[in-house]
Design a protein around this motif. Structure first.
Motif, PDB file in Angstrom:
ATOM      1  N   GLU A  68      -3.755  -5.444  10.780  1.00 49.04           N
ATOM      2  CA  GLU A  68      -3.725  -5.560   9.146  1.00 49.04           C
ATOM      3  C   GLU A  68      -3.206  -6.655   8.966  1.00 49.04           C
ATOM      4  O   GLU A  68      -2.872  -6.730   7.447  1.00 49.04           O
ATOM      5  CB  GLU A  68      -3.011  -3.897   9.070  1.00 49.04           C
ATOM      6  CG  GLU A  68      -3.180  -2.775   9.382  1.00 49.04           C
ATOM      7  CD  GLU A  68      -4.635  -2.213   8.840  1.00 49.04           C
ATOM      8  OE1 GLU A  68      -5.041  -2.928   7.632  1.00 49.04           O
ATOM      9  OE2 GLU A  68      -5.352  -1.382   9.767  1.00 49.04           O
ATOM     10  N   LYS A  97      -8.796  -0.001   3.075  1.00 48.10           N
ATOM     11  CA  LYS A  97      -9.190   0.584   4.834  1.00 48.10           C
ATOM     12  C   LYS A  97      -9.588   1.936   5.035  1.00 48.10           C
ATOM     13  O   LYS A  97      -9.751   2.537   5.084  1.00 48.10           O
ATOM     14  CB  LYS A  97      -8.757  -0.477   6.325  1.00 48.10           C
ATOM     15  CG  LYS A  97      -9.234  -0.288   8.044  1.00 48.10           C
ATOM     16  CD  LYS A  97      -8.416  -0.589   8.442  1.00 48.10           C
ATOM     17  CE  LYS A  97      -9.199   0.214   9.832  1.00 48.10           C
ATOM     18  NZ  LYS A  97      -7.675   0.365  10.529  1.00 48.10           N
ATOM     19  N   GLN A  98      -7.430   2.071   4.123  1.00 45.69           N
ATOM     20  CA  GLN A  98      -6.960   3.718   4.326  1.00 45.69           C
ATOM     21  C   GLN A  98      -8.828   4.185   2.932  1.00 45.69           C
ATOM     22  O   GLN A  98      -8.952   5.670   3.281  1.00 45.69           O
ATOM     23  CB  GLN A  98      -5.846   3.617   4.047  1.00 45.69           C
ATOM     24  CG  GLN A  98      -5.021   3.442   4.172  1.00 45.69           C
ATOM     25  CD  GLN A  98      -3.590   3.513   4.463  1.00 45.69           C
ATOM     26  OE1 GLN A  98      -3.328   4.862   4.608  1.00 45.69           O
ATOM     27  NE2 GLN A  98      -3.258   2.583   3.882  1.00 45.69           N
ATOM     28  N   SER A 119      -1.855   9.822  -6.486  1.00 48.92           N
ATOM     29  CA  SER A 119      -1.980   8.583  -6.647  1.00 48.92           C
ATOM     30  C   SER A 119      -3.509   8.899  -5.754  1.00 48.92           C
ATOM     31  O   SER A 119      -4.260   9.796  -5.794  1.00 48.92           O
ATOM     32  CB  SER A 119      -1.908   7.622  -5.127  1.00 48.92           C
ATOM     33  OG  SER A 119      -2.457   8.115  -3.780  1.00 48.92           O
ATOM     34  N   SER A 156       1.178  -1.193   0.376  1.00 52.90           N
ATOM     35  CA  SER A 156      -0.261   0.068  -0.366  1.00 52.90           C
ATOM     36  C   SER A 156       0.882   1.172   0.093  1.00 52.90           C
ATOM     37  O   SER A 156       0.332   1.716   0.607  1.00 52.90           O
ATOM     38  CB  SER A 156      -0.540  -0.622   1.015  1.00 52.90           C
ATOM     39  OG  SER A 156      -1.971  -1.416   1.013  1.00 52.90           O
ATOM     40  N   HIS A 209      -4.574   3.351  -8.666  1.00 51.31           N
ATOM     41  CA  HIS A 209      -2.673   3.407  -8.795  1.00 51.31           C
ATOM     42  C   HIS A 209      -2.177   4.731  -9.945  1.00 51.31           C
ATOM     43  O   HIS A 209      -2.104   4.340 -11.034  1.00 51.31           O
ATOM     44  CB  HIS A 209      -2.674   2.071  -9.241  1.00 51.31           C
ATOM     45  CG  HIS A 209      -2.568   1.412  -8.432  1.00 51.31           C
ATOM     46  ND1 HIS A 209      -1.720   1.378  -7.258  1.00 51.31           N
ATOM     47  CD2 HIS A 209      -3.877   0.270  -8.384  1.00 51.31           C
ATOM     48  CE1 HIS A 209      -2.357   0.485  -6.004  1.00 51.31           C
ATOM     49  NE2 HIS A 209      -2.798  -0.592  -6.655  1.00 51.31           N
ATOM     50  N   SER A 223     -12.699  -3.916  -8.103  1.00 55.56           N
ATOM     51  CA  SER A 223     -11.498  -4.108  -8.627  1.00 55.56           C
ATOM     52  C   SER A 223     -11.111  -4.203 -10.317  1.00 55.56           C
ATOM     53  O   SER A 223     -12.732  -4.809 -10.942  1.00 55.56           O
ATOM     54  CB  SER A 223     -10.831  -5.671  -7.924  1.00 55.56           C
ATOM     55  OG  SER A 223     -10.512  -4.890  -6.888  1.00 55.56           O
ATOM     56  N   PHE A 243       0.412   2.391  10.308  1.00 52.25           N
ATOM     57  CA  PHE A 243      -0.755   2.540  10.503  1.00 52.25           C
ATOM     58  C   PHE A 243      -1.130   2.391  12.372  1.00 52.25           C
ATOM     59  O   PHE A 243      -0.585   1.866  12.608  1.00 52.25           O
ATOM     60  CB  PHE A 243      -1.596   1.251  11.022  1.00 52.25           C
ATOM     61  CG  PHE A 243      -1.368   0.268   9.009  1.00 52.25           C
ATOM     62  CD1 PHE A 243      -2.476   0.965   8.160  1.00 52.25           C
ATOM     63  CD2 PHE A 243      -0.443  -0.014   8.542  1.00 52.25           C
ATOM     64  CE1 PHE A 243      -2.645   0.604   7.253  1.00 52.25           C
ATOM     65  CE2 PHE A 243      -0.585  -0.498   6.948  1.00 52.25           C
ATOM     66  CZ  PHE A 243      -1.882   0.185   6.156  1.00 52.25           C
ATOM     67  N   GLY A 284      -6.563  -2.262  -8.785  1.00 49.56           N
ATOM     68  CA  GLY A 284      -5.893  -3.432  -9.237  1.00 49.56           C
ATOM     69  C   GLY A 284      -5.873  -3.765  -8.331  1.00 49.56           C
ATOM     70  O   GLY A 284      -7.328  -5.458  -8.821  1.00 49.56           O
ATOM     71  N   ARG A 285      -5.729  -3.621  -7.715  1.00 47.67           N
ATOM     72  CA  ARG A 285      -5.850  -5.322  -6.171  1.00 47.67           C
ATOM     73  C   ARG A 285      -5.964  -5.109  -5.186  1.00 47.67           C
ATOM     74  O   ARG A 285      -5.938  -3.920  -4.735  1.00 47.67           O
ATOM     75  CB  ARG A 285      -4.404  -5.916  -6.033  1.00 47.67           C
ATOM     76  CG  ARG A 285      -3.562  -5.111  -6.057  1.00 47.67           C
ATOM     77  CD  ARG A 285      -1.754  -5.544  -6.031  1.00 47.67           C
ATOM     78  NE  ARG A 285      -1.249  -5.385  -6.905  1.00 47.67           N
ATOM     79  CZ  ARG A 285       0.364  -5.429  -7.111  1.00 47.67           C
ATOM     80  NH1 ARG A 285       0.284  -6.548  -6.182  1.00 47.67           N
ATOM     81  NH2 ARG A 285       1.093  -4.763  -7.916  1.00 47.67           N
ATOM     82  N   ARG A 286      -6.784  -5.469  -4.738  1.00 51.00           N
ATOM     83  CA  ARG A 286      -7.561  -5.583  -3.348  1.00 51.00           C
ATOM     84  C   ARG A 286      -7.082  -5.918  -2.356  1.00 51.00           C
ATOM     85  O   ARG A 286      -5.035  -6.593  -2.239  1.00 51.00           O
ATOM     86  CB  ARG A 286      -8.674  -6.859  -3.047  1.00 51.00           C
ATOM     87  CG  ARG A 286      -9.745  -6.429  -3.478  1.00 51.00           C
ATOM     88  CD  ARG A 286      -9.677  -5.324  -3.951  1.00 51.00           C
ATOM     89  NE  ARG A 286     -10.930  -4.793  -2.726  1.00 51.00           N
ATOM     90  CZ  ARG A 286     -11.737  -5.046  -3.118  1.00 51.00           C
ATOM     91  NH1 ARG A 286     -12.912  -5.236  -3.369  1.00 51.00           N
ATOM     92  NH2 ARG A 286     -12.924  -4.388  -1.590  1.00 51.00           N
ATOM     93  N   ASP A 287      -6.027  -5.334  -0.963  1.00 52.98           N
ATOM     94  CA  ASP A 287      -5.797  -5.123  -0.133  1.00 52.98           C
ATOM     95  C   ASP A 287      -5.868  -4.121   0.991  1.00 52.98           C
ATOM     96  O   ASP A 287      -6.221  -3.766   1.108  1.00 52.98           O
ATOM     97  CB  ASP A 287      -3.657  -3.787  -0.106  1.00 52.98           C
ATOM     98  CG  ASP A 287      -2.818  -4.279   0.677  1.00 52.98           C
ATOM     99  OD1 ASP A 287      -3.355  -3.871   1.444  1.00 52.98           O
ATOM    100  OD2 ASP A 287      -1.994  -4.325   0.484  1.00 52.98           O
ATOM    101  N   ALA A 288      -6.245  -5.628   1.833  1.00 58.19           N
ATOM    102  CA  ALA A 288      -7.235  -5.070   3.708  1.00 58.19           C
ATOM    103  C   ALA A 288      -6.210  -3.874   3.666  1.00 58.19           C
ATOM    104  O   ALA A 288      -7.464  -2.882   4.271  1.00 58.19           O
ATOM    105  CB  ALA A 288      -7.211  -6.451   4.312  1.00 58.19           C
ATOM    106  N   GLY A 289      -5.636  -3.265   3.917  1.00 62.99           N
ATOM    107  CA  GLY A 289      -5.040  -2.222   4.920  1.00 62.99           C
ATOM    108  C   GLY A 289      -5.262  -0.821   4.119  1.00 62.99           C
ATOM    109  O   GLY A 289      -5.740  -0.157   4.558  1.00 62.99           O
ATOM    110  N   LEU A 290      -4.653  -1.065   2.882  1.00 65.80           N
ATOM    111  CA  LEU A 290      -4.885  -0.119   1.693  1.00 65.80           C
ATOM    112  C   LEU A 290      -7.116   0.480   1.726  1.00 65.80           C
ATOM    113  O   LEU A 290      -7.324   1.917   1.565  1.00 65.80           O
ATOM    114  CB  LEU A 290      -4.736  -0.290   0.090  1.00 65.80           C
ATOM    115  CG  LEU A 290      -4.640   0.887  -0.941  1.00 65.80           C
ATOM    116  CD1 LEU A 290      -4.091   1.971  -0.221  1.00 65.80           C
ATOM    117  CD2 LEU A 290      -3.540  -0.090  -2.227  1.00 65.80           C
TER     118      LEU A 290
END
Lengths: 508, 125
Positions: free
Chosen positions: A506, B92-93, B62, A478, B57, B104, A499, B84-90
């Protein structure tokens, strides 16, 4: 040649007077009671007494204790038993000067009798100079012996035939044999059985006048285990300059070797993990790159589908076009599914994120990066904020990114006179900002713009994959990565989100 | 407000993705305005009613950074982020920064239309 009988008694007297006066050694003549009858100039220099002060006195005034007190006894003993302790022999005794100081002297005494009167002639040779030199030599010998004894390295001397002549404490420790066991034995005692010719080679080198230094080889401990040593062998010459033997210093480098091997293993492992990781990242990068045009194709096809559906035409061509577009839509869906599977697979395999201290991760990457460099003169400035919080990351992947940037910088600075590398990590809002800056030639504008596109490289043999992979890794964390003109040179800025709230959640 | 009076703003740096999105949405009767980057978007008239389809992206700025900037500037129209891709942290932000939804790539058009319709309906109320 004149004989002594050629001299007249007057001449003889003059000759003896000259002898007596110019002798370098002290000459004293005493009677059997010890009373000084004659005392020459050399004695005045030695003892500090003038002749007038000692003539007629007992000779024991010139003796230091215990000789002083025992002197009368010597005479009594000799008179009684005729046993000569010193007469005709000479011995080391201590003399006493006028000022009370004492000095070593070699005293030889002769007995004579002239016209019935017995007397004794003492010749005194000052030993202080030679004693001092001996003491010094002994001191330095002792010092040398102490150095040899206390050295961490095994120090062994041997004859040209290979017979061990000395063996210090470290030799005992490193090779297991005690000095008593080793001295007198052949040096092959510590050789591997099938390497006995090593000694011949070493002796041949010494005979050719060459020193052997930092020669890494293997020796055998008493218990049979192998010891890795670094040898230095120096020739031993006799006073005539002939080669008579060799002194050998052996340093035990078993631990060092083990550490080197460990480091090598670590590097190989990292390279292996790195390759796997790079393969995964490459797949991810390719999937990402393909995804863009695929998304566009899917959108276009669906737009066409809609437009055709909205058309009122009953032309068989339009009907066939509808069918073709529908099939194309199904195929884009299929391609999309494949890419998604691929990406899921890569991400699942690669999701090894844990909370890491980025400073530590950077330090490790730097030591690995500087280790592999061919360009050893790069000056590194590391500025790490000690207050950086732990952040979730795949350590190996982030190290791959850093290694990649460090190696790129090193390669870019190959022709830079004073190559410098600055690496820093600081907090910046929501992110940790990591900067890798060099003072190389910098980037041409057209390269800078296309830097993160795959298959763009400034290197003649580069594939242009490295930075694409870096970007792919950073984005999977990220984060973002960008290049900045930092004349003279380039700065790569990596921003990794930090974070604040319960980072453990996370982790996936 | 009628759907025809509302604008679907699209910010995506990929020419083909942007153009194909425009065509797809137009073919379904949406009004579309496209921008090749965050800066171009910020410099334009973006005050008409509508919603924003935002690529995540992008170089320079960004999608997440643009979203945060818009919210601090008081721009509160609904935003659908395309990633483009899933990311739990991203993810969430992105949601914390105020996105309505994340989509996606590649996506099927019905999910897109549903989200866009929902966004415009929010804006209409």
């Amino acid at each position: 040649m004149p004989e002594i009988s050629d001299f007249g008694s007057h001449d003889l007297e003059g000759l003896f007077a000259a002898l007596f006066a110019t002798a370098v050694d002290g000459i004293i003549v005493i009677d059997p009671k010890g009373v000084i009858l004659l005392y020459n100039q050399a004695c005045e220099r030695l003892f500090g007494f003038g002749a007038g002060e000692v003539l007629g006195q007992n000779v024991k005034m010139l003796m230091a204790e215990p000789y002083r007190g025992e002197h009368d006894g010597y005479f009594a003993n000799y008179s009684r038993s005729g046993e000569k302790r010193i007469i005709g022999i000479g011995r080391d005794v201590m003399g006493r000067r006028k000022n009370g100081s004492t000095f070593p002297m070699y005293l030889s005494v002769g007995e004579g009798g002239l016209t019935g009167q017995r007397f004794f002639v003492g010749i005194i040779h000052d030993q202080s100079q030679i004693r001092q030199e001996m003491a010094q030599r002994e001191g330095s010998d002792r010092l040398l012996a102490q150095i040899v004894a206390s050295s961490d390295d095994a120090i062994i001397s041997k004859t040209l035939e290979g017979i061990i002549t000395s063996w210090n404490a470290s030799a005992e420790r490193i090779f297991g044999h005690s000095a008593a066991e080793a001295i007198g034995r052949h040096i092959s005692l510590i050789f591997r059985p099938n390497h006995l010719d090593e000694e011949d080679q070493i002796v041949a080198m010494l005979k050719a006048g060459r020193d052997v230094s930092h020669h890494e080889t293997v020796r055998v401990h008493k218990d049979g285990r192998l010891v890795q040593v670094s040898l230095a062998v120096a020739p031993i010459h006799d006073s005539a300059g002939r080669l008579i033997g060799a002194s050998k210093t052996a340093r035990d480098i078993t631990e060092k070797k083990r550490a080197e091997e460990h480091l090598m293993t670590m590097r190989n492992e990292l390279a292996h993990v790195g390759r796997l990781s790079a393969m995964g990242q490459m797949s991810a990068a390719i999937a990402h790159e393909l995804n863009q045009p695929l998304t566009a194709v899917a959108n276009y096809v669906k737009a066409a589908q809609r437009l055709l559906e909205a058309s009122a035409s009953t032309s068989p061509h339009v009907a066939r076009a509808r069918e073709a577009v529908q099939k194309a839509a199904a195929q884009t869906l299929r391609a999309g599914t494949i890419i998604r599977y691929l990406r899921d697979f890569v991400e699942k395999r690669e999701s090894r994120k844990s909370l890491e201290n980025l400073n530590e991760v950077i330090r490790e990457a730097v030591s690995l990066g500087m280790l592999g460099q061919t360009h050893t003169s790069v000056k590194l400035t590391l500025t790490l904020d000690p207050a950086l919080p732990p952040a979730p990351m795949d350590k190996v992947q982030i190290q791959q990114v850093l290694l990649n940037l460090i190696r790129n910088a090193e390669e870019a600075m190959a022709d830079t006179p004073v190559p410098q590398l600055w690496i820093s990590a600081v907090m910046e809002g929501h992110n940790i900002l990591v900067t890798v800056r060099d003072n190389g030639p910098g980037l041409a504008q057209e390269v800078a713009e296309r830097l993160f596109q795959p298959f763009v490289s400034t290197k003649a043999d580069g594939m242009g994959i490295g930075l694409k992979l870096c970007q792919s890794i950073v984005e999977s964390h990220s984060g973002t990565i960008e290049a900045q003109d930092a004349r003279p040179g380039v700065a790569f800025l990596i921003r990794l989100p930090f974070f604040r709230t319960d980072p453990a959640k996370e982790l996936t | 407000m009628n759907r025809q009076d509302m604008i679907v703003y699209i910010v995506d740096d990929d020419d083909a993705v942007r153009d194909s999105l425009r065509l797809l949405l137009k073919s379904s009767g949406f009004n579309v305005q496209v921008y090749g980057g965050a800066q171009l978007f910020l410099e334009s008239d973006i005050e008409k009613a509508g919603c924003l389809l935002l690529d995540l992206h992008m170089p320079d700025m960004s999608g997440l950074e643009l979203l945060r900037l818009l919210r601090t500037k008081g721009w509160h129209k609904p935003v659908i982020v395309i990633g483009g891709r899933r990311d739990a942290g991203l993810d969430k932000q992105v949601l914390e920064a105020g996105a309505m939804a994340i989509l996606s790539k590649p996506f099927d058009e019905e999910s897109l239309f549903d989200l866009v319709r929902k966004a415009l309906a929010t804006e209409n109320n």
